[in-house]
Scaffold this active site. Structure first.
Site, PDB file in Angstrom:
ATOM      1  N   ASN A 111     -10.271  -2.866   2.428  1.00 30.79           N
ATOM      2  CA  ASN A 111      -9.961  -2.879   0.998  1.00 30.79           C
ATOM      3  C   ASN A 111     -11.233  -2.657   0.192  1.00 30.79           C
ATOM      4  O   ASN A 111     -12.335  -2.657   0.753  1.00 30.79           O
ATOM      5  CB  ASN A 111      -9.367  -4.239   0.600  1.00 30.79           C
TER       6      ASN A 111
ATOM      7  N   TYR B  47       0.416  -4.038  12.365  1.00 33.93           N
ATOM      8  CA  TYR B  47       0.388  -2.616  11.999  1.00 33.93           C
ATOM      9  C   TYR B  47       1.165  -1.765  12.992  1.00 33.93           C
ATOM     10  O   TYR B  47       1.907  -0.856  12.610  1.00 33.93           O
ATOM     11  CB  TYR B  47      -1.060  -2.140  11.835  1.00 33.93           C
TER      12      TYR B  47
ATOM     13  N   HIS C 142       0.825  -1.217   0.000  1.00 29.92           N
ATOM     14  CA  HIS C 142       0.000   0.000   0.000  1.00 29.92           C
ATOM     15  C   HIS C 142       0.861   1.269   0.000  1.00 29.92           C
ATOM     16  O   HIS C 142       0.502   2.276   0.613  1.00 29.92           O
ATOM     17  CB  HIS C 142      -0.951   0.030   1.199  1.00 29.92           C
TER      18      HIS C 142
HETATM   19 FE1  HDE Z   1      -2.349  -4.755   5.483  1.00 28.15          FE
HETATM   20  N1  HDE Z   1      -0.567  -3.890   5.942  1.00 28.15           N
HETATM   21  N2  HDE Z   1      -1.635  -6.542   6.140  1.00 28.15           N
HETATM   22  N3  HDE Z   1      -4.070  -5.695   4.897  1.00 28.15           N
HETATM   23  N4  HDE Z   1      -3.068  -3.031   4.812  1.00 28.15           N
HETATM   24  C1  HDE Z   1      -0.264  -2.611   5.760  1.00 28.15           C
HETATM   25  O1  HDE Z   1       0.773  -1.311   7.378  1.00 28.15           O
HETATM   26  C2  HDE Z   1      -0.505  -6.725   6.843  1.00 28.15           C
HETATM   27  C3  HDE Z   1      -4.390  -6.993   5.082  1.00 28.15           C
HETATM   28  C4  HDE Z   1      -4.333  -2.781   4.353  1.00 28.15           C
HETATM   29  O2  HDE Z   1      -3.311   3.484   3.913  1.00 28.15           O
HETATM   30  C5  HDE Z   1       1.055  -2.241   6.363  1.00 28.15           C
HETATM   31  O3  HDE Z   1       1.066   0.876   7.854  1.00 28.15           O
HETATM   32  C6  HDE Z   1      -0.383  -8.096   7.298  1.00 28.15           C
HETATM   33  C7  HDE Z   1      -5.773  -7.224   4.836  1.00 28.15           C
HETATM   34  C8  HDE Z   1      -4.452  -1.398   3.975  1.00 28.15           C
HETATM   35  O4  HDE Z   1      -1.726   3.367   5.409  1.00 28.15           O
HETATM   36  C9  HDE Z   1       1.562  -3.558   6.972  1.00 28.15           C
HETATM   37  C10 HDE Z   1      -1.501  -8.722   6.813  1.00 28.15           C
HETATM   38  C11 HDE Z   1      -6.290  -6.003   4.485  1.00 28.15           C
HETATM   39  C12 HDE Z   1      -3.200  -0.834   4.246  1.00 28.15           C
HETATM   40  C13 HDE Z   1       0.428  -4.486   6.649  1.00 28.15           C
HETATM   41  C14 HDE Z   1      -2.279  -7.735   6.103  1.00 28.15           C
HETATM   42  C15 HDE Z   1      -5.215  -5.067   4.519  1.00 28.15           C
HETATM   43  C16 HDE Z   1      -2.365  -1.877   4.772  1.00 28.15           C
HETATM   44  C17 HDE Z   1       2.020  -1.531   5.476  1.00 28.15           C
HETATM   45  C18 HDE Z   1      -1.862 -10.186   6.986  1.00 28.15           C
HETATM   46  C19 HDE Z   1      -7.731  -5.675   4.069  1.00 28.15           C
HETATM   47  C20 HDE Z   1      -2.771   0.589   3.985  1.00 28.15           C
HETATM   48  C21 HDE Z   1       2.178  -0.140   6.051  1.00 28.15           C
HETATM   49  C22 HDE Z   1      -2.010 -10.567   8.346  1.00 28.15           C
HETATM   50  C23 HDE Z   1      -8.695  -5.877   5.114  1.00 28.15           C
HETATM   51  C24 HDE Z   1      -3.081   1.498   5.134  1.00 28.15           C
HETATM   52  C25 HDE Z   1       1.297  -0.091   7.178  1.00 28.15           C
HETATM   53  C26 HDE Z   1      -2.671   2.898   4.795  1.00 28.15           C
HETATM   54  C27 HDE Z   1      -1.052  -1.697   5.170  1.00 28.15           C
HETATM   55  C28 HDE Z   1       0.445  -5.749   7.074  1.00 28.15           C
HETATM   56  C29 HDE Z   1      -3.497  -8.072   5.423  1.00 28.15           C
HETATM   57  C30 HDE Z   1      -5.424  -3.694   4.200  1.00 28.15           C
HETATM   58  C31 HDE Z   1       2.900  -4.032   6.454  1.00 28.15           C
HETATM   59  C32 HDE Z   1       0.767  -8.667   8.087  1.00 28.15           C
HETATM   60  C33 HDE Z   1      -6.541  -8.536   4.972  1.00 28.15           C
HETATM   61  C34 HDE Z   1      -5.675  -0.699   3.403  1.00 28.15           C
HETATM   62  O5  HDE Z   1       1.711  -3.453   8.352  1.00 28.15           O
END
Ligand code: HDE
Length: 718
Positions: A155, A369, A82
């Site tokens: 999402n 996060y 993202h």
């Molecule tokens: Fe994320 N995800 N994610 N994700 N995600 C990040 O956090 C992560 C997942 C989503 O505009 C990171 O601050 C893991 C699902 C959005 O700043 C990180 C897992 C969904 C955004 C991270 C998931 C998301 C992130 C990268 C599996 C939909 C952007 C930077 C357990 C429900 C937020 C940050 C923004 C961002 C990790 C799965 C949505 C790396 C480990 C499922 C919208 O922490």
């Protein structure tokens, strides 16, 4: 210097104000001197301090060194996923109290406006990648409630690729550019992604969404949002219900087409970002209704899927989405870095009354996060960065760490204490204290998947079966494109095998397009968990989804192709009507400047064929009347390309009077007489004296967005 404090110390929620008194952390340069970081006034900033006019620069030049050092360290690590995003401020209001379901303070009173900050993003690309790639879109909302921050980090797709967070690094490594050459940028069309998903069948449902038109949104204002996981809502009496969060766009859902998005990626990589920014600047605010699917705890096991499995959705036909409030995005950020880049969403930011479940993907996110921000934002104090600060004041015994930008004044930095009069006190229920839902937990330690998570295909099938015929064709073509880019034949074959478990006919069509033998039957027949399900879900289709809002042209862009001799009178009527409806109209000619309209009117032209970006930058094309203008346009290859391409992309095309001459000169084959009124396959024509009738038909065509019936005509070039 004034000590930074939170936006407001009052325990009421108000829309964020630009008032400096409320936001002392905002730097306001108007009427001030240039200073160093130590507030030393600076008289000259264009030359370094030198020993003589042509001599060497001096190391004592603290201004030079400070300026360059700050520049050298401007970048922070981009988000691992993202990374590419854009954001807006706004507010949320609930329609009526949700006290029956939740004790969350911001969901009680319709008169309360809760400030929000929403960041939209793509997932796979780097910060500088294009907006219009095929990808999932992030839809993350920070609610600054009177009880602290609640982050809904969702999402635009209601399910996810994996069932357990422990697979996330594998999945992200596979979809990101390949490790040896770092290609391709922001695209899943490569070997490692398809290799992974072909071996990880739980991803098949989400892969279908990714290959669908949902992954190519026309605008952030035209896409849904989803909390994905099953949450819990808990009311004041401690009664809990399961809940799925939805955002429903007030303007409806619309997408772009594949050939178009690839061209836009080159012509305007900021397409969605620009649209968001400009729509807010002109007061056309993106709006979304918050929707809830509420499931009683006693019904947990009644479905043909496990509510804790994030690769499954709850069909709206089984559990309707109740629309409970509206979010309006009405203010652009002042500074991209300070706000959009530094905002730190955390799935663990919850308010009392909204709680988590045992979804193993959610559980990993509850950890991830907070952890990610430590590196990204340089330490544990990221919550005091202005955009992350909650509205209520923060009082606790956390201390020190990099970038401490609050100066604690008390002497007692521990709990319990007496020398600080016991402060800060522990909060009670009536103070909004977070109360965890007392879910009973017991079990033996296992590193295993529950059998109720085993069916990876039924809902992928549901998705494919629920597409309208054009959407199904787009899905097939997208799979053909992506697999066509895969170089290893064994990966392609394995994917087709997986697709055969979703829908044999669909798999066969994909296979045929990439030169593989069509499968005759499913590789592994699917056994669904017994329970409630549906065979079709119109809500999954962009076209067939129920409760579509009334069509609107607000925010749509129309290119008007003009040349000397254009019929200025009918053009003025149509243009005024389109603009009244909220559409934006650009006059496009061979060069920027003016054209001579009929009746000695001079028309200002602000876009040329070259600078407009071509038809892909518009939702509809209009060719006004005027015989001389139409003849000129018909001799311009660029004008013909405009209409051919718009036709190919199924966009509404209008021609008034002699404007039809250009359509005939192109390859779209309009056989009608120039003065005949009519609409055929989204091509709207009218006699010159019927500008009003034309406007009505053309407006309706723009509201419809695309005319897929044209896709069958393969003879049109683009
Ligand atoms: Fe994320 N995800 N994610 N994700 N995600 C990040 O956090 C992560 C997942 C989503 O505009 C990171 O601050 C893991 C699902 C959005 O700043 C990180 C897992 C969904 C955004 C991270 C998931 C998301 C992130 C990268 C599996 C939909 C952007 C930077 C357990 C429900 C937020 C940050 C923004 C961002 C990790 C799965 C949505 C790396 C480990 C499922 C919208 O922490």
């Amino acid at each position: 210097m004034k000590r930074p404090r939170s936006r407001t110390t009052k325990k009421t929620t108000t829309t964020l104000s630009k008032d400096a008194a409320l936001e002392p952390f905002r730097e306001r340069p108007e009427g001030t001197f240039l200073t160093s970081d130590q507030a030393i006034p600076i008289a000259q900033t264009d030359d370094s301090l030198k020993a003589g006019l042509r001599g060497p620069s001096l190391i004592e030049d603290f201004h030079l060194r400070e300026k360059i050092t700050r520049f050298d360290h401007e970048r922070i690590p981009e988000r691992v996923v993202h990374a590419r995003g854009s954001a807006a401020h706004g507010f949320f209001q609930v329609y009526e109290s949700l006290a029956k379901y939740t004790r969350a303070g911001f969901l009680q009173d319709p008169s309360v406006k809760t400030p929000v900050f929403v960041r939209f993003s793509t997932v796979g690309g780097s910060r500088g990648s294009a907006d219009t790639v095929r990808d999932v879109r992030g839809f993350a909302t920070k609610f600054y409630t009177a009880e602290g921050n609640f982050d809904l980090v969702g999402n635009n797709i209601p399910v996810f690729f994996i069932q357990d967070g422990i697979k996330f690094p594998d999945f992200v490594h596979a979809v990101k550019p390949e490790p040896d050459h770092e290609m391709p940028q922001a695209s899943s069309a490569h070997d490692s992604f398809w290799d992974f998903v072909s071996l990880q069948p739980e991803s098949m449902h989400m892969v279908m969404w990714l290959m669908s038109d949902r992954a190519l949104p026309r605008s952030y204002a035209n896409m849904e949002g989803f909390g994905v996981h099953t949450f819990r809502l808990v009311n004041e009496r401690g009664q809990a219900r399961f809940c799925k969060f939805h955002w429903k766009p007030v303007k409806g859902m619309f997408s772009l087409v594949w050939d178009e998005v690839q061209k836009i990626a080159g012509k305007d990589p900021d397409f969605n970002r620009r649209d968001l920014w400009e729509s807010i600047e002109r007061g056309d605010f993106p709006e979304y209704e918050l929707g809830l699917q509420i499931i009683e705890e006693r019904d947990e096991d009644k479905f043909a899927f496990d509510l804790l499995d994030p690769t499954k959705l709850v069909p709206e036909e089984l559990v309707p989405v109740i629309r409970v409030g509206k979010m309006t995005l009405d203010r652009n950020p002042d500074n991209f870095f300070a706000e959009t880049e530094q905002v730190a969403f955390c799935v663990s930011n919850l308010v009392s009354g909204i709680d988590v479940t045992n979804d193993p993907l959610m559980q990993a996110r509850l950890f991830s996060y907070l952890d990610t921000q430590l590196t990204r934002l340089g330490g544990p104090n990221f919550a005091t960065i202005p955009i992350n600060r909650p509205i209520p004041m923060v009082h606790n015994h956390q201390q020190d760490g990099f970038h401490r930008d609050v100066i604690p004044t008390g002497k007692a930095n521990y709990h319990p204490n007496s020398i600080g009069n016991g402060c800060p006190f522990l909060a009670g229920a009536k103070d909004g204290a977070f109360r965890h839902f007392p879910q009973p937990v017991e079990g033996v330690k296992v590193r295993q998947r529950a059998p109720s998570f085993a069916d990876h295909f039924s809902q992928a099938t549901l998705f494919v079966e629920s597409m309208s015929p054009p959407e199904r064709i787009h899905l097939i073509k997208a799979c053909q494109f992506e697999l066509g880019k895969v170089t290893r034949p064994e990966i392609r074959a394995r994917v087709i095998e997986q697709f055969s478990n979703i829908d044999v006919a669909f798999a066969a069509e994909v296979a045929t397009g990439i030169g593989l033998p069509p499968p005759k039957k499913a590789a592994r027949p699917v056994t669904a968990k017994p329970g409630k399900s549906v065979d079709r879900s119109p809500a999954l289709s962009l076209e067939e989804t129920p409760n579509k809002p009334a069509p609107t042209i607000a925010g749509r862009k129309v290119a008007v192709l003009v040349a000397d001799g254009v019929d200025a009178a009918s053009l003025a009527t149509v243009k005024a009507a389109l603009e009244n409806g909220g559409a934006m109209v650009d006059l496009v000619a061979k060069t920027i400047g003016t054209v001579a309209g009929s009746n000695n009117k001079t028309l200002v032209v602000e876009k040329s064929y070259l600078t407009s970006g071509g038809s892909v930058m518009y939702d509809a094309i209009l060719v006004p009347g005027g015989a001389a203008a139409a003849e000129t346009l018909a001799s311009h290859g660029d004008a013909k390309h405009f209409v051919n391409e718009a036709y190919k992309h199924c966009k509404p095309i209008g021609a008034i009077g002699d404007g039809i001459v250009l359509l005939r000169a192109s390859q779209i084959g309009v056989a009608r007489d120039s003065y005949e009124d009519g609409v055929e396959r989204g091509v709207v024509t009218a006699a010159p004296n019927n500008a009003r009738g034309f406007t009505k038909d053309f407006t309706a065509a723009i509201g419809q967005h695309r005319f897929w019936v044209r896709e069958a005509d393969e003879s049109i070039p683009a």
